[in-house]
Design an enzyme around this catalytic site. Structure first.
Site, PDB file in Angstrom:
ATOM      1  N   LYS A 189       0.858  -1.182   0.000  1.00 12.38           N
ATOM      2  CA  LYS A 189       0.000   0.000   0.000  1.00 12.38           C
ATOM      3  C   LYS A 189       0.892   1.230   0.000  1.00 12.38           C
ATOM      4  O   LYS A 189       1.659   1.468   0.943  1.00 12.38           O
ATOM      5  CB  LYS A 189      -0.875  -0.025   1.263  1.00 12.38           C
ATOM      6  CG  LYS A 189      -1.689   1.211   1.549  1.00 12.38           C
ATOM      7  CD  LYS A 189      -2.653   1.577   0.457  1.00 12.38           C
ATOM      8  CE  LYS A 189      -3.653   0.498   0.178  1.00 12.38           C
ATOM      9  NZ  LYS A 189      -4.577   0.785  -0.931  1.00 12.38           N
ATOM     10  N   HIS A 316     -10.367  -6.988  -4.144  1.00 12.27           N
ATOM     11  CA  HIS A 316     -10.066  -5.885  -3.231  1.00 12.27           C
ATOM     12  C   HIS A 316     -10.496  -6.238  -1.804  1.00 12.27           C
ATOM     13  O   HIS A 316     -11.412  -7.025  -1.619  1.00 12.27           O
ATOM     14  CB  HIS A 316     -10.847  -4.657  -3.714  1.00 12.27           C
ATOM     15  CG  HIS A 316     -10.895  -3.532  -2.750  1.00 12.27           C
ATOM     16  ND1 HIS A 316     -12.006  -3.231  -1.988  1.00 12.27           N
ATOM     17  CD2 HIS A 316      -9.960  -2.615  -2.407  1.00 12.27           C
ATOM     18  CE1 HIS A 316     -11.761  -2.170  -1.236  1.00 12.27           C
ATOM     19  NE2 HIS A 316     -10.519  -1.780  -1.475  1.00 12.27           N
TER      20      HIS A 316
HETATM   21  O1  GKR Z   1      -7.097  -0.548   4.433  1.00  9.10           O
HETATM   22  O2  GKR Z   1      -6.105   1.355   4.276  1.00  9.10           O
HETATM   23  C1  GKR Z   1      -6.653   0.369   3.774  1.00  9.10           C
HETATM   24  C2  GKR Z   1      -6.728   0.295   2.282  1.00  9.10           C
HETATM   25  O3  GKR Z   1      -6.112   1.442   1.744  1.00  9.10           O
HETATM   26  C3  GKR Z   1      -8.150   0.195   1.814  1.00  9.10           C
HETATM   27  O4  GKR Z   1      -8.947   1.158   2.428  1.00  9.10           O
HETATM   28  C4  GKR Z   1      -8.283   0.333   0.315  1.00  9.10           C
HETATM   29  O5  GKR Z   1      -9.626   0.495  -0.030  1.00  9.10           O
HETATM   30  O6  GKR Z   1      -7.269  -1.882   0.232  1.00  9.10           O
HETATM   31  C5  GKR Z   1      -7.852  -0.867  -0.458  1.00  9.10           C
HETATM   32  C6  GKR Z   1      -7.231  -0.620  -1.807  1.00  9.10           C
HETATM   33  O7  GKR Z   1      -6.735  -1.555  -2.401  1.00  9.10           O
HETATM   34  O8  GKR Z   1      -7.294   0.500  -2.307  1.00  9.10           O
HETATM   35 MG    MG Z   2      -6.469  -0.463  -4.236  1.00  4.35          MG
END
Ligand code: GKR
Ligand code: MG
Length: 424
Positions: A189, A316
């Protein structure tokens, strides 16, 4: 078989300080557990978001669905759609794309659809995967979902995952998750630090894990120019680049200039988006998500459509519990075009759950070499742990969080933080 009762229970569970483009995860993550009970005494489970405005709508839908036939999904969908006006559910963290009426209906309908499939599977003694066309794989591979993170929440003791704020920390975290779960793909991420630093982390991961497919997801905080530069720099290193820039038009411009496929869970989030994305060649991979694509059957239909247009599939995730993991696993097991390891936040929940496997004890919902063997008990193959549900509901009542808001939490630590897009 008709729906006699529906129990809707909000829950909260501990979440580590995971950083993203919108800010940072709060100490408590929220979900809603839906339990559908039929006139024949069978029960089914669904799981969805816990944000308050969504919860209110789920409760209203639960009331409206009493008396429906558990086989009548079209009628149930129409009932839910009839409750949703022009006002839509937005996500405060803004990481799952734009909101629309269609997406709102799909989000509300999803947990009821999953619960009814669970019931239908139990009624005939077959796992949900068999109701979706049967398995094309016996186990569903998931990726090690890495996050930059602090060592612990401010003012709280360090958690067991440690800090990950540089390439060494990221590689260390990958070793931890891969050591525990055996994952064979890695997703980082991004969108947290300037792109050069995240590129450096990806190169460090490549060196440490030469065989693992890698993905980077900055949640659309890069400009088109930055996205193209990073995409070219990571030629031959990434399996796909996820949501580098915001919107179908920007993604299409990037896609035309970078060597790897672009993936999304932000610019294509309802069926309405598909025609334009296809016309512009904006994406090569869709991260489907049954929580906002209207449940398992509607997600399977989208998968078929994507296949027609040469779009591959991954999955996702947001912070979730075991009902969702079971549903995701059944769906991915029945969907041939899910050719990329799916995302899951499961490791970050560190064993907290509201369900226990109902079949084969340890056999269900275990990770084996990074994959979850498809539960083979009837329905979803998981059972509600009522004590755990009561504890998590009490945590919800006490924790004070009512909607996920990563940005406000981050600003309480760093008042200068901005979640603007593009940022770089
Ligand atoms: O859990 O912070 C998180 C992710 O950033 C999530 O909110 C995203 O929606 O996992 C997600 C993504 O692939 O964008
Ligand atoms: Mg994403």
């Amino acid at each position: 078989m008709r729906i006699r009762e529906i129990n809707v229970t909000p829950v909260a569970f501990r979440d580590p300080p995971l950083l993203n483009a919108a800010g940072v995860h709060e100490p408590w993550a929220l979900r809603t557990v839906v339990e559908v009970v039929t006139d024949e005494g069978l029960t089914g489970l669904g799981e969805t978001y816990g944000d308050l405005d969504h919860l209110v709508r789920v409760r209203a839908a639960a009331e409206a669905l009493i008396g429906h036939d558990v086989y009548g999904h079209n009628a149930m969908y129409a009932t839910v759609a009839g409750l949703v006006g022009a006002d839509v559910v937005t996500d405060l963290h803004g990481l799952t794309g734009t909101s629309s009426r269609a997406k709102t209906v799909d989000r509300i309908f999803s947990p009821f659809e999953v619960a009814c499939l669970d019931i239908r599977g139990k009624a005939v003694g077959r796992p949900v995967v068999d109701l979706l066309g049967g398995r094309v794989r016996d186990a569903v591979p998931y990726s090690a979902y890495l996050f930059y993170k602090w060592a612990g929440h401010p003012g709280a003791p360090e958690d067991g995952f440690g800090a990950a704020l540089d390439p060494e920390g990221v590689v260390e975290q990958a070793r931890l998750l891969i050591g525990r779960y055996g994952f064979r793909s890695i997703k980082l991420k991004g969108g947290v630090f300037p792109p050069e630093q995240e590129v450096e982390a990806i190169h460090a991961l490549r060196e440490a894990f030469p065989e693992h497919p890698l993905r980077l997801d900055p949640n659309a905080v890069w400009s088109v120019e930055t996205s193209i530069r990073v995409g070219r720099e990571l030629d031959g290193v990434l399996e796909y680049l996820e949501d580098p820039a915001e919107g179908i038009e920007a993604m299409a411009r990037v896609a035309a200039e970078v060597p790897m496929p672009l993936a999304t869970n932000m610019c294509v989030v309802t069926p309405e988006h598909l025609p334009e994305a296809v016309r512009r060649n904006a994406i090569g991979v869709l991260l489907t998500d049954h929580h906002y694509w209207g449940g398992l059957v509607r997600s399977a239909h989208i998968a078929t459509l994507c296949e027609t247009f040469g779009i591959e599939l991954s999955m996702h995730s947001n912070s979730h519990l075991g009902i969702s993991l079971a549903a995701m696993t059944h769906l991915a097991a029945a969907t041939p075009s899910v050719t990329h390891a799916c995302d899951t936040h499961t490791p970050w929940q560190d064993g907290q759950d509201v369900v226990v496997p109902s079949s084969g004890g340890e056999g269900a919902l275990r990770f084996v070499d990074g994959a979850v063997p498809v539960p083979d008990g009837p329905g979803l193959g998981v059972e509600l742990d009522r004590d755990a549900l009561a504890i998590m509901n009490e945590q919800y009542e006490k924790c004070g969080v009512r909607s996920r808001d990563d940005t406000t939490y981050m600003r309480s630590v760093d008042p200068s933080f901005s979640a603007r897009r593009p940022r770089w």
